[in-house]
Design a protein around this motif. Structure first.
Motif, PDB file in Angstrom:
ATOM      1  N   ASP A  83       0.823  -1.205   0.000  1.00  0.00           N
ATOM      2  CA  ASP A  83       0.000   0.000   0.000  1.00  0.00           C
ATOM      3  C   ASP A  83       0.859   1.256   0.000  1.00  0.00           C
ATOM      4  N   SER A  84       1.907   1.266   0.810  1.00  0.00           N
ATOM      5  CA  SER A  84       2.791   2.426   0.882  1.00  0.00           C
ATOM      6  C   SER A  84       4.079   2.016   1.571  1.00  0.00           C
ATOM      7  N   ASP A  85       5.206   2.547   1.072  1.00  0.00           N
ATOM      8  CA  ASP A  85       6.484   2.267   1.722  1.00  0.00           C
ATOM      9  C   ASP A  85       6.950   3.464   2.545  1.00  0.00           C
ATOM     10  N   GLU A  86       6.032   4.412   2.776  1.00  0.00           N
ATOM     11  CA  GLU A  86       6.354   5.582   3.580  1.00  0.00           C
ATOM     12  C   GLU A  86       5.609   5.522   4.909  1.00  0.00           C
ATOM     13  N   GLY A  87       6.128   6.238   5.892  1.00  0.00           N
ATOM     14  CA  GLY A  87       5.472   6.298   7.183  1.00  0.00           C
ATOM     15  C   GLY A  87       4.152   7.047   7.103  1.00  0.00           C
ATOM     16  N   ASP A  88       3.191   6.603   7.884  1.00  0.00           N
ATOM     17  CA  ASP A  88       1.868   7.222   7.870  1.00  0.00           C
ATOM     18  C   ASP A  88       1.321   7.226   9.289  1.00  0.00           C
ATOM     19  N   GLY A  89       0.876   8.392   9.755  1.00  0.00           N
ATOM     20  CA  GLY A  89       0.306   8.501  11.085  1.00  0.00           C
ATOM     21  C   GLY A  89      -1.128   8.986  11.020  1.00  0.00           C
ATOM     22  N   TYR A  90      -1.968   8.484  11.917  1.00  0.00           N
ATOM     23  CA  TYR A  90      -3.369   8.902  11.940  1.00  0.00           C
ATOM     24  C   TYR A  90      -3.901   8.764  13.362  1.00  0.00           C
ATOM     25  N   LEU A  91      -4.978   9.503  13.621  1.00  0.00           N
ATOM     26  CA  LEU A  91      -5.598   9.524  14.944  1.00  0.00           C
ATOM     27  C   LEU A  91      -7.011   8.968  14.852  1.00  0.00           C
ATOM     28  N   LEU A  92      -7.293   7.944  15.647  1.00  0.00           N
ATOM     29  CA  LEU A  92      -8.633   7.385  15.755  1.00  0.00           C
ATOM     30  C   LEU A  92      -9.227   7.778  17.101  1.00  0.00           C
TER      31      LEU A  92
END
Length: 456
Positions: A83-92
């Protein structure tokens, strides 16, 4: 919603600080018992909303409760880099608010749920479901006294059985799971049995639009017997599942699956154990279903050693399809398991797997705990694919003979500030094996998640 979370924390610290007695929050919040406040004449503001008399009869009362949970997650190489080889941050964020009213032999329970996903690309309805009725049911007691209870429950309700391998509330993901249906249950001091017929709720993004699900039916009976000689506790169950359309690596179509199983367990004392086995049969289109699983877990706590280390070992073997293109399907369906089956941000679901899972836990202080576990995964059969926790087919197994999926190292740091507020930091590293490298990008996957949860 963040403002609401701050207000809840402020309310909690002000009101809870002077609480006379400590509540016990159950995994199923409708099981919370607030009757200890009946005779308390010095209740503070918090305790007054936890027990609201509705007349002179002590069996007529109401209670209000809920929770707020914030969870920040950072991932690298999501889905092993596909899906992606980069870092991804999210808030639930998840907010639950319930009202529970007892009127003698009648009881009503209502709960709202709001699940929001900030900065997450293309969130699923399980990640984001703005506002809906999560639970709304009516209980009628036919028998209820200190020794036994017989109750009929109808409406939207959560269900959870056993070790949550098959039926769970889906606590890990952002939206919890509920069912529309009826349940008749009986319990006394030594055993309990439930019989139910339901439709699982299919979450939809939006407001008050989680409707009756006509594409799936779930029914069965579950019995738990305590104080059994030699084995302590035993569960016996039958579970039925119908779906209008199910997708497996070697079958697509209408699924009618029956599950029968048993579980032997002990959860008190230095030695604890949990052994479970079940068999599944039925039909999917013209194919005959014949699937199974065996699971074992044992752990020992060194109570007289510093930090009370608990060493455990879990093993599972979960069937996969033996031969592609024949008239049989041996792929195991875990039904409605806990979402965080192999870690909080789990990518793999319990189907077509062999896994070995050693673990160690420490009680660093009365409020702080540390857990470390290591999981090794193989495909049970090389003809079947790899599945997600919701049984979505991640990768087909038809074009590869590689069996080794990979290994995963997870650490948990849990801090309970008090009975109402807790924090968890979990990190996980998944070392992709030869199967993942052959069918996909096969990069190592990393995640870190910080969770704050407030209950009242």
């Amino acid at each position: 919603m963040n403002t609401l979370f701050r207000l809840l924390l402020l309310f909690g610290f002000i009101s809870i600080a002077n609480a006379q007695q400590k509540p016990v929050f159950q995994k199923l919040r409708y099981d919370d018992d607030v009757t200890y406040l009946k005779t308390d004449s010095t209740k503070n503001l918090y305790e007054k909303i936890k027990y609201i008399p509705l007349g002179k009869n002590s069996n007529y009362f109401a209670t209000i409760g809920g929770e707020a949970r914030l969870q920040y997650t950072y991932t690298v190489n999501d889905k092993w880099g596909d899906d992606s080889d980069e870092g991804d941050g999210y808030l639930l964020s998840r907010y639950l608010l319930h009202a529970d009213m007892h009127l003698g032999v009648f009881r009503t329970f209502f709960e709202l749920q709001s699940s929001l996903a900030n900065s997450k690309i293309d969130p699923s309805p399980v990640d984001e479901n703005q506002l809906d009725f999560h639970q709304a049911f009516l209980d009628i007691d036919f028998i209820r006294n200190e020794n036994e209870q017989l109750t009929l429950r109808s409406g939207r309700q959560e269900m959870m059985y056993g070790s949550q391998r098959l039926v769970a509330v889906r606590e890990g993901p952002n939206s919890r799971l509920a069912f529309d249906g009826v349940k008749l249950f009986y319990k006394n001091k030594n055993w309990q049995t439930d019989a139910f017929f339901t439709h699982p709720i299919a979450n939809k993004t939006g407001t008050f639009n989680d409707k009756f699900n006509e594409n799936a039916k779930f029914w069965g009976s579950y019995t738990v017997i305590h104080k059994v000689p030699f084995i302590q506790n035993i569960d016996l169950y039958y579970l039925g599942l119908w779906k209008s359309r199910a997708v497996f690596d070697d079958a697509i179509g209408e699924e009618n699956r029956q599950s029968i199983g048993t579980r032997i367990w002990k959860n008190k004392g230095s030695w604890k154990y949990d052994f479970e086995g079940l068999y599944q049969f039925g039909k999917i289109n013209e194919k005959t279903i014949s699937a199974w699983t065996l699971s074992s877990f044992a752990c020992y706590t060194f109570e007289n050693v510093k930090f009370s280390p608990e060493i455990g070992l879990k093993t599972e073997i979960i069937s996969g399809d033996k031969n592609s293109g024949d008239g049989h399907l041996e792929t195991f369906n875990p039904l409605y398991p806990r979402g965080a089956y192999f870690g909080l941000v789990a990518l793999i679901g319990p189907s077509n797997l062999i896994d070995i899972h050693p673990s160690i836990n420490f009680s660093l202080t009365e409020k702080l705990g540390l857990g470390i576990d290591y999981d090794i995964f193989w495909r049970q059969t090389i003809s079947d694919g790899l599945y997600a926790p919701n049984m979505q087919l991640l990768y087909s197994g038809k074009d590869t003979t590689e069996r080794f999926v990979g290994s995963q190292l997870i650490s948990n740091l849990d801090y309970s500030m008090n009975d109402f507020l807790s924090f968890t930091l979990e990190t996980g590293w998944f070392n992709a094996g030869s199967f993942l490298k052959e069918v996909g990008t096969g990069k190592d996957y990393f995640y870190a998640a910080l969770t704050a949860q407030f209950k009242f």
